[in-house]
Design an enzyme around this catalytic site. Structure first.
Site, short mmCIF file in Angstrom:
data_model
loop_
_atom_site.label_atom_id
_atom_site.label_comp_id
_atom_site.label_asym_id
_atom_site.label_seq_id
_atom_site.Cartn_x
_atom_site.Cartn_y
_atom_site.Cartn_z
CG ASP A 89 -1.91 1.11 1.28
OD1 ASP A 89 -1.49 2.28 1.13
OD2 ASP A 89 -3.11 0.84 1.49
CG HIS A 110 -4.25 -1.72 -1.19
ND1 HIS A 110 -4.78 -1.88 0.07
CD2 HIS A 110 -4.84 -2.65 -1.98
CE1 HIS A 110 -5.65 -2.88 0.03
NE2 HIS A 110 -5.70 -3.37 -1.20
CG ASP A 113 -6.84 1.21 0.60
OD1 ASP A 113 -7.96 1.68 0.86
OD2 ASP A 113 -6.10 0.67 1.44
C1 RNT Z 1 -5.64 0.04 6.00
C2 RNT Z 1 -5.35 -0.72 4.76
C3 RNT Z 1 -6.51 -1.47 4.19
C4 RNT Z 1 -7.81 -0.69 4.21
C5 RNT Z 1 -8.93 -1.30 3.41
C6 RNT Z 1 -10.27 -0.75 3.78
O1 RNT Z 1 -4.59 0.82 6.40
O2 RNT Z 1 -4.80 0.10 3.79
O3 RNT Z 1 -6.20 -1.93 2.94
O4 RNT Z 1 -7.64 0.62 3.76
O5 RNT Z 1 -8.87 -2.65 3.45
ZN ZN Z 2 -4.53 -0.75 1.84
#
Ligand code: RNT
Ligand code: ZN
Length: 417
Positions: free
Chosen positions: A257, A284, A324
């Site tokens: 992410d 993400h 995300d």
């Molecule tokens: C949280 C993560 C996760 C969420 C989602 C809703 O820090 O990034 O991926 O944002 O699953």
């Molecule tokens: Zn995430």
């Protein structure tokens, strides 16, 4: 008019050895997994007003958020009209269809998601899935799969196992594997005395969750790390090292992410390392502003760098690109549209890079030309290529789609109280 601009653009890129048509084919082949949770501020359909918590914070109170499954689907359909290409939907477990009665997370079944599968088939979307290990009594103290209480761990293990089974059915019915991404909030606000025990418990829990081997053409498992969160500033159980080790050892996907590292640390540089050791990755794509704030994705340097790496490493086939972000301060359909189109634009820019030429000058030690060329690329007529992509996909171009959002807002969103 735009044909003329496109022809000129093609020529300019061709002079650098770039085949624009080929780039457009590659762009069309690359789906983006659009996250359902931008549409309703990560609320889901379990209850009217549950607490989100677990470090997930949505700020803003722009009117018109989706309050039901029908509204969310209608809003997604509107957004999809404004996003060129064919994509996927990324669903969280809290978005199940509980119209026949709410069940707890450890009792979800395929039937709660069958209407999503059917809708996705109609919309020609693939599906990805996520267990929801937050916004629940049993996550209220900040721990789930690594909880010291075995009963609570078992509850979340069961939830994650069922999520995988549901995802496998989604993948089977839609003929494209669903990625099940496990993210948990577990961590401490303040200095832990024992960093090891929760990680040992997380490892054991994950082993149980992943024990059943599922057909990889139906389901692929991913694990998502995080450096810190609100309420877990000092320690996150599922850190980068933890999940990188776990993913390599167990050959799962690793989810990166963009907002889950130190604010100055990008995920682009990680791609070429990680893909040597895990089969595939999940991204993400998000935008942190000073912290993991999940702002709407833009055509900014970090996003461009991510897409460049995917293209340069020839990694598109082994990468699942998911989004995300969740912004409740602007029109949510516009948020989806801006974020998804920006990710696509970044990818198109990367596909239009003269890779061969850049590698050539680099290996000859001519870093002067490398730098000059990278700067030159910034003023090439990329916009005309993007406009053509939108046109060919019967999608409004820049400067056109917003009017549709405003119209939908007036006709539909503004009537939601
Ligand atoms: C949280 C993560 C996760 C969420 C989602 C809703 O820090 O990034 O991926 O944002 O699953
Ligand atoms: Zn995430």
């Amino acid at each position: 008019m735009s044909m003329k601009a496109y022809d000129i653009a093609k020529e300019r890129y061709a002079a650098l050895g770039v085949d624009v048509e080929q780039a457009l084919v590659a762009l069309a082949k690359t789906p983006i997994s659009i996250h359902c949770w931008q549409g309703d501020d990560v609320a889901g359909f379990e209850s009217e007003d549950g607490e989100l918590g677990s470090g997930l914070a949505v700020t803003g109170n722009y009117p018109g958020k989706a309050r039901s499954m029908n509204e969310l689907r209608a809003d997604l359909e509107q957004a999809l009209k404004l996003i060129p290409g064919s994509h996927r939907l990324n669903l969280h477990a809290i978005y199940g269809d509980f119209s026949d009665g709410l069940v707890d997370r450890d009792a979800i079944e395929v039937k709660h998601f069958q209407s999503w599968i059917d809708w996705c088939r109609e919309q020609k979307l693939g599906l990805d899935f996520n267990p929801s290990c937050f916004a629940h009594d049993k996550a209220a103290d900040g721990f789930t799969l690594s909880h010291p209480d075995a009963g609570i761990r078992d509850f979340w293990i069961e939830h994650c196992k069922r999520s995988r089974t549901i995802a496998a059915e989604m993948g089977k019915q839609l003929g494209t594997p669903a990625v099940t991404n496990i993210w948990i909030p577990d961590g401490y606000k303040d200095l832990p005395a024992d960093r090891l025990a929760p990680r040992l418990r997380l490892r054991e829990s994950l082993d149980k969750v992943l024990a059943d081997k599922l057909n990889p053409s139906h389901n692929l498992d991913a694990v998502e790390c995080k450096l810190f969160g609100i309420g877990s500033e000092s320690y996150v159980v599922g850190s980068h090292e933890f999940y990188m080790g776990y993913a390599i050892q167990n050959q799962t996907l690793l989810c990166l992410d963009a907002g889950h590292f130190h604010p100055t640390e990008g995920i682009a540089d990680k791609v070429s390392s990680i893909l040597q050791f895990v089969p595939e990755i999940l991204l993400h794509v998000s935008r942190g502003v000073r912290w993991d704030s999940d702002h709407v994705v833009l055509l900014d340097d970090p996003t461009k760098a991510i897409m460049e790496e995917l293209v340069r490493c020839d990694a598109l086939e082994r990468t699942h690109i998911g989004l995300d972000f969740f912004d409740a301060s602007i029109n949510r359909i516009a948020a989806w549209t801006i974020g998804t189109r920006s990710a696509q634009k970044a990818l198109l820019l990367a596909l239009l890079e003269p890779g061969e030429k850049l590698r050539q000058v680099e290996s000859a030690g001519d870093y002067t030309t490398r730098l000059a060329l990278l700067e030159e690329l910034k003023t090439l007529p990329f916009g005309a290529v993007w406009d053509t992509f939108c046109e060919r996909n019967n999608t409004p171009g820049e400067g056109q789609w917003l009017a549709e959002v405003k119209d939908y807002e007036a006709k539909v969103l503004s009537h939601r109280s």
